[in-house]
Scaffold this active site. Structure first.
Site, PDB file in Angstrom:
ATOM      1  CG  HIS A  90      -0.373   0.277   2.523  1.00 13.43           C
ATOM      2  ND1 HIS A  90      -0.062  -0.714   3.418  1.00 13.43           N
ATOM      3  CD2 HIS A  90      -0.034   1.440   3.128  1.00 13.43           C
ATOM      4  CE1 HIS A  90       0.430  -0.172   4.514  1.00 13.43           C
ATOM      5  NE2 HIS A  90       0.475   1.126   4.359  1.00 13.43           N
ATOM      6  CG  ASP A 121      -0.009  -4.074   2.878  1.00 14.22           C
ATOM      7  OD1 ASP A 121       0.215  -3.486   1.797  1.00 14.22           O
ATOM      8  OD2 ASP A 121      -0.199  -3.478   3.952  1.00 14.22           O
ATOM      9  CB  SER A 200       3.187   1.568   6.224  1.00 14.01           C
ATOM     10  OG  SER A 200       2.021   1.765   6.977  1.00 14.01           O
TER      11      SER A 200
END
Length: 563
Positions: A90, A121, A200
């Site tokens: 993402h 992911d 992230s």
């Protein structure tokens, strides 16, 4: 005697104080050593800059204004022992340009995505500039799955500053969860340290500086300081699959970027905790097992398992009546982990009960093709006389739900988003059928541009009805729609007749749209001129149509030769 007891008490207190002081010194030395270890790993951590051009699903031929997004990543060895940068999928989603900056550096180096798994992911980046690697960046080692209460340090570049940030926490839970809506469940590590925007893709390190996993999201609810980590086992499987896929395509497609999906058994199961149900299935008191209620036609278990079987074990691991398998010691996770933890091509032994008799069969782990993808790089579309037709994907559903909520001030938050997702829930979870005539994807009607040809139909597309047939032929894909329109034009058909099915249809539910072919051609020309569309179809649909026409010309040439 009292004086002796007092003296003894004072001596004991001094002893405890000395022990406490020694423990504090020891803890200080341990903390200092841990700081040195973690600091030594910081050189492998990168800040990632992405120029994002998010597609506009309301007008799929255009994109929103470019924005810059930031995330984190770290250097790893891929399955072919090459140095790469690992991050979250993402983070680089819809990235027009990706650049990385190593810890302590001031230069941003251009990177390219060479592998991605939206279900896990994870994304893998290659940096081709040799100068980036000359800085001595080293790959991080992978640690084993952490135990409960183990301390971890999350390293990355969260919002609020430009320098690297380190937060500490402990492992509070190891479980399974779907990383994306509609995806299969994967192993996940929960920690009591927040994972904020920008974190992230960064590593979570143990006390030795090894990576226990990849930080990928925080908790969006009311609880504080909850973050989630993709375990190293999931990341290593991704890296190995990515290297294998790229090796297979290296000669044919030098710039190939691997797109990977999770292995699943493609089953729906029901727990067997009811005594009455267990007796009816002829399960012994000490038997494990879950009832198989559905088997996907294209799954690796198709032809082996069937509804009504009782799945007893996967790869030798007993399946409990509550649909869990043992992870380690007393920790249990969802039975999906038995398949999603495997690489494609691995052999899995399935033990099952059928009509009271035990059987064992081997299957080859593989992903199950999905009818509705969990992601797409860019939306596919076709405009026909003002009708905007698109391939159904999860981002399309989410985008249309959010857009309609934005334009409806009286709606409760997420009402439209939740409603659309609920209406199409059966499709989100569906696998692609095995029949050669079955749809490869679902085509939905998303909006209607005002034209004379489409007048009277615009109110019928609000819930994204599915196109079932065009001119009497069942629709298999968006490219197939373009081919059917082309064939109708070649046959000088006076009308295009489209049959749509609304979500959650009752028997006989149908939406019929009839377009005058001449008016449709005029409408298409008008749309191209007035709406500034680059084309009436996305590049992938146009390419498929050109291939269809080329094949038609070859068939015509063969017929001429026969004559």
């Amino acid at each position: 005697g009292l004086r002796g007891r007092v003296a003894g008490g004072v001596g004991r207190q001094q002893q405890l104080q000395q022990q406490s002081a020694k423990s504090a010194v020891s803890a200080g030395v341990g903390a200092a050593e841990e700081r040195r270890t973690v600091s030594g790993s910081l050189g492998s951590v990168c800040k990632i800059y992405v120029r994002v051009a998010e597609p506009d699903y309301a007008q799929p031929w255009s994109v929103f204004a470019e924005e810059e997004a930031v995330g984190s990543g770290f250097v790893v060895e891929d399955g072919a022992s090459a140095l790469r940068v690992l991050t979250n999928a993402h983070v680089v989603r819809w990235g027009e340009e990706v650049r990385v900056r190593a810890h302590g550096s001031t230069k941003r180096y251009k990177a390219r995505v060479i592998g991605v798994s939206h279900e896990a992911d994870l994304a893998l980046l290659a940096v081709d500039e040799v100068e980036f690697w000359r800085r001595g960046v080293r790959p991080l080692r992978w640690a084993s799955l952490p135990e409960l209460y183990d301390e971890v340090a999350v390293v990355g570049y969260p919002m609020g500053g430009d320098n690297v940030c380190v937060t500490r926490g402990v492992v509070s839970r190891v479980d399974t969860m779907a990383y994306a809506r509609g995806a299969a469940a994967l192993l996940v590590v929960q920690i009591d340290a927040a994972v904020n925007s920008g974190n992230s893709g960064g590593p979570a390190l143990d006390a030795t500086g090894a990576a226990v996993g990849v930080a990928f999201c925080g908790y969006a609810g009311s609880a504080d300081n909850i973050g989630y980590i993709i375990p190293g086992s999931v990341a290593r499987t991704f890296l190995e699959d990515c290297a294998a896929a790229r090796k297979a395509k290296a000669l044919a497609e030098p710039g190939f970027a691997a797109r990977l999906a999770l292995c699943t058994l493609g089953l729906d199961v029901q727990t067997t905790e009811s005594d009455a149900l267990r007796k009816s299935l002829r399960l012994a008191d000490d038997d494990a097992g879950v009832l198989v209620t559905r088997v996907a036609e294209t799954s690796c278990a198709a032809g082996v398992l069937r509804p009504g079987d009782v799945l007893l074990a996967v790869a030798g691991e007993p399946v409990a009546a509550d649909a869990t398998v043992r992870l380690r010691a007393d920790e249990r996770v969802d039975v999906a982990h038995a398949a999603t933890s495997r690489r494609a091509g691995e052999t899995l032994a399935l033990d099952f009960l059928r009509d009271g008799a035990r059987h064992t069969a081997n299957v080859t782990a593989a992903p199950v093709p999905r009818l509705v993808p969990v992601d797409d790089d860019s939306p596919s579309y076709l405009v026909l006389a003002g009708l905007v037709l698109m391939r159904l994907t999860l981002p399309l559903l989410e985008a249309h739900g959010a857009a309609r909520h934005h334009h409806d001030d009286d709606a409760a938050p997420l009402d439209h988003d939740s409603r659309l997702l609920a209406l199409h829930a059966d499709k989100i979870a569906a696998e692609r059928p095995a029949s050669p005539d079955a749809p490869l994807e679902l085509v939905v009607w998303t909006s209607c541009l005002a034209t004379d040809a489409s007048f009277g139909f615009s109110h019928l597309c609000h819930d994204l009805p599915v196109l079932k047939s065009l001119c009497g032929t069942p629709v298999r894909s968006l490219a197939h729609v373009a081919q059917l329109v082309d064939d109708a034009d070649a046959a000088n058909a006076p009308f295009y007749t489209l049959h749509f099915q609304p979500p959650n249809p009752r028997p006989g539910d149908l939406i019929k749209v009839v377009l005058d072919a001449d008016q449709a051609h005029q409408a298409n020309d008008h749309i191209l001129r007035r709406r500034s569309l680059p084309a009436l179809a996305s590049p992938d649909v146009v390419a498929a149509l050109h291939l269809h026409r080329a094949r038609g010309h070859l068939r015509d040439d063969d017929d001429d030769d026969d004559d």
